[in-house]
Write a protein that holds these residues in place. Sequence first.
Motif, PDB file in Angstrom:
ATOM      1  N   LEU A 109      -2.379   1.456  -4.621  1.00 53.05           N
ATOM      2  CA  LEU A 109      -1.464   2.592  -4.683  1.00 53.05           C
ATOM      3  C   LEU A 109      -2.216   3.865  -5.043  1.00 53.05           C
ATOM      4  N   LYS A 110      -1.652   4.977  -4.591  1.00 57.44           N
ATOM      5  CA  LYS A 110      -2.292   6.288  -4.769  1.00 57.44           C
ATOM      6  C   LYS A 110      -2.415   6.644  -6.252  1.00 57.44           C
ATOM      7  N   GLN A 111      -3.654   6.891  -6.650  1.00 59.00           N
ATOM      8  CA  GLN A 111      -3.915   7.191  -8.064  1.00 59.00           C
ATOM      9  C   GLN A 111      -3.265   8.501  -8.511  1.00 59.00           C
ATOM     10  N   SER A 112      -2.809   8.527  -9.734  1.00 57.68           N
ATOM     11  CA  SER A 112      -2.296   9.711 -10.460  1.00 57.68           C
ATOM     12  C   SER A 112      -0.865  10.104 -10.126  1.00 57.68           C
ATOM     13  N   SER A 113      -0.261   9.481  -9.130  1.00 57.79           N
ATOM     14  CA  SER A 113       1.121   9.810  -8.780  1.00 57.79           C
ATOM     15  C   SER A 113       2.078   9.294  -9.866  1.00 57.79           C
ATOM     16  N   PRO A 114       3.174  10.010 -10.100  1.00 56.16           N
ATOM     17  CA  PRO A 114       4.152   9.522 -11.086  1.00 56.16           C
ATOM     18  C   PRO A 114       4.868   8.248 -10.647  1.00 56.16           C
ATOM     19  N   SER A 115       4.747   7.890  -9.367  1.00 51.68           N
ATOM     20  CA  SER A 115       5.236   6.586  -8.902  1.00 51.68           C
ATOM     21  C   SER A 115       4.088   5.586  -8.821  1.00 51.68           C
ATOM     22  N   CYS A 116       3.028   5.985  -8.146  1.00 50.09           N
ATOM     23  CA  CYS A 116       2.001   5.041  -7.714  1.00 50.09           C
ATOM     24  C   CYS A 116       0.754   4.984  -8.604  1.00 50.09           C
ATOM     25  N   GLY A 117       0.566   5.955  -9.493  1.00 48.59           N
ATOM     26  CA  GLY A 117      -0.633   5.981 -10.338  1.00 48.59           C
ATOM     27  C   GLY A 117      -0.778   4.688 -11.133  1.00 48.59           C
ATOM     28  N   PRO A 162       3.290  -1.120   3.966  1.00 48.59           N
ATOM     29  CA  PRO A 162       3.374   0.237   3.422  1.00 48.59           C
ATOM     30  C   PRO A 162       4.714   0.536   2.766  1.00 48.59           C
ATOM     31  N   VAL A 163       4.661   1.305   1.704  1.00 52.49           N
ATOM     32  CA  VAL A 163       5.888   1.747   1.042  1.00 52.49           C
ATOM     33  C   VAL A 163       5.644   3.107   0.403  1.00 52.49           C
ATOM     34  N   CYS A 164       6.637   3.973   0.500  1.00 51.00           N
ATOM     35  CA  CYS A 164       6.613   5.197  -0.304  1.00 51.00           C
ATOM     36  C   CYS A 164       7.818   5.119  -1.233  1.00 51.00           C
ATOM     37  N   PRO A 165       7.598   4.799  -2.488  1.00 48.22           N
ATOM     38  CA  PRO A 165       8.731   4.599  -3.398  1.00 48.22           C
ATOM     39  C   PRO A 165       9.623   5.826  -3.530  1.00 48.22           C
ATOM     40  N   GLU A 166       9.041   7.015  -3.481  1.00 48.50           N
ATOM     41  CA  GLU A 166       9.873   8.209  -3.699  1.00 48.50           C
ATOM     42  C   GLU A 166      10.821   8.433  -2.517  1.00 48.50           C
ATOM     43  N   VAL A 167      10.321   8.250  -1.317  1.00 50.16           N
ATOM     44  CA  VAL A 167      11.181   8.365  -0.134  1.00 50.16           C
ATOM     45  C   VAL A 167      12.185   7.210  -0.127  1.00 50.16           C
ATOM     46  N   GLN A 190       3.161  11.020   6.450  1.00 58.15           N
ATOM     47  CA  GLN A 190       3.426  12.323   5.835  1.00 58.15           C
ATOM     48  C   GLN A 190       4.652  12.243   4.941  1.00 58.15           C
ATOM     49  N   VAL A 191       4.452  11.628   3.787  1.00 49.94           N
ATOM     50  CA  VAL A 191       5.560  11.338   2.875  1.00 49.94           C
ATOM     51  C   VAL A 191       5.369  11.969   1.500  1.00 49.94           C
ATOM     52  N   ARG A 192       4.292  12.730   1.328  1.00 53.48           N
ATOM     53  CA  ARG A 192       4.042  13.295  -0.003  1.00 53.48           C
ATOM     54  C   ARG A 192       4.987  14.454  -0.296  1.00 53.48           C
ATOM     55  N   TYR A 193       5.044  14.813  -1.565  1.00 51.94           N
ATOM     56  CA  TYR A 193       5.962  15.886  -1.980  1.00 51.94           C
ATOM     57  C   TYR A 193       5.746  17.166  -1.175  1.00 51.94           C
ATOM     58  N   PRO A 226       9.649  17.638   2.477  1.00 53.35           N
ATOM     59  CA  PRO A 226       9.010  17.813   1.168  1.00 53.35           C
ATOM     60  C   PRO A 226      10.036  17.829   0.027  1.00 53.35           C
ATOM     61  N   ARG A 227       9.514  17.738  -1.189  1.00 46.63           N
ATOM     62  CA  ARG A 227      10.354  17.723  -2.393  1.00 46.63           C
ATOM     63  C   ARG A 227       9.578  18.412  -3.515  1.00 46.63           C
ATOM     64  N   PRO A 228      10.241  18.856  -4.544  1.00 50.18           N
ATOM     65  CA  PRO A 228       9.508  19.487  -5.638  1.00 50.18           C
ATOM     66  C   PRO A 228       8.603  18.462  -6.317  1.00 50.18           C
ATOM     67  N   VAL A 252       0.842  -1.203   0.000  1.00 48.90           N
ATOM     68  CA  VAL A 252       0.000   0.000   0.000  1.00 48.90           C
ATOM     69  C   VAL A 252       0.880   1.257   0.000  1.00 48.90           C
ATOM     70  N   SER A 253       0.428   2.265  -0.713  1.00 52.79           N
ATOM     71  CA  SER A 253       1.116   3.557  -0.669  1.00 52.79           C
ATOM     72  C   SER A 253       1.067   4.102   0.749  1.00 52.79           C
ATOM     73  N   ALA A 254       2.233   4.430   1.304  1.00 51.51           N
ATOM     74  CA  ALA A 254       2.296   4.883   2.702  1.00 51.51           C
ATOM     75  C   ALA A 254       1.433   6.122   2.938  1.00 51.51           C
ATOM     76  N   CYS A 255       1.334   6.996   1.946  1.00 52.90           N
ATOM     77  CA  CYS A 255       0.550   8.231   2.135  1.00 52.90           C
ATOM     78  C   CYS A 255      -0.933   7.922   2.344  1.00 52.90           C
ATOM     79  N   LEU A 256      -1.412   6.795   1.796  1.00 52.04           N
ATOM     80  CA  LEU A 256      -2.832   6.431   1.968  1.00 52.04           C
ATOM     81  C   LEU A 256      -3.130   5.998   3.403  1.00 52.04           C
TER      82      LEU A 256
HETATM   83 FE1  SF4 Z   1       2.269   8.416  -1.798  1.00 46.78          FE
HETATM   84 FE2  SF4 Z   1       3.395   6.942  -3.700  1.00 46.78          FE
HETATM   85 FE3  SF4 Z   1       3.737   9.572  -3.664  1.00 46.78          FE
HETATM   86 FE4  SF4 Z   1       4.899   8.106  -1.796  1.00 46.78          FE
HETATM   87  S1  SF4 Z   1       5.327   8.015  -3.979  1.00 46.78           S
HETATM   88  S2  SF4 Z   1       3.782   9.995  -1.475  1.00 46.78           S
HETATM   89  S3  SF4 Z   1       3.403   6.513  -1.491  1.00 46.78           S
HETATM   90  S4  SF4 Z   1       1.814   8.500  -3.980  1.00 46.78           S
END
Ligand code: SF4
Length: 156
Positions: free
Chosen positions: A97-105, A41-46, A15-18, A53-55, A7-11
């Motif tokens: 996974l969180k919809q529409s994200s460039p990692s998780c969409g 849980p996983v946040c691929p970007e972190v 507090q791992v979103r950009y 935060p990140r851009p 599962v996307s950690a942000c869901l």
């Molecule tokens: Fe959420 Fe995925 Fe973005 Fe991490 S990479 S903040 S888990 S949508």
Amino acid sequence: MPVKILVSACLLGQQVRYDGGGKLCEDPRFARWQAEGRFVPVCPEVAGGLPTPRPPAQIRGDRVVTEQGEDFTEAFDRGAEIALQAARAHGVALAILKQSSPSCGSLFVYDGTFSGAKRPGEGRTAALLRKHGFKVFGEDQLEEAERELARLERER
Ligand code: SF4
């Protein structure tokens, strides 16, 4: 052991979103699956090494870039690999996974113009997981995910 779900950690509200926030999914099924101990849980970007935060970044062609053109592709792909390893290590059967994200969409991603527009497509992690045979759903497809979970439980 319950069928596990990557599962996307942000869901889960982490507090791992950009923008430094989370995106807690308040659907009661989520709370139930968490209580049942299903979530990995996983946040691929972190995980890929990016700060919070990140851009914000979006997929443009075969790269992942910020609005200023900074190339984050390597970190995104490292994060996708780590998510795949986590899925394998924990024996997960599906991913939500969180919809529409460039990692998780998994159905849509932002279209690379930073205008808020989306296009059909998948993020780097969703694409890699699917390439390796994992079923991936968005938080906007919980009925489908629930059906798949029930099917997998029946097969056990
Ligand atoms: Fe959420 Fe995925 Fe973005 Fe991490 S990479 S903040 S888990 S949508």
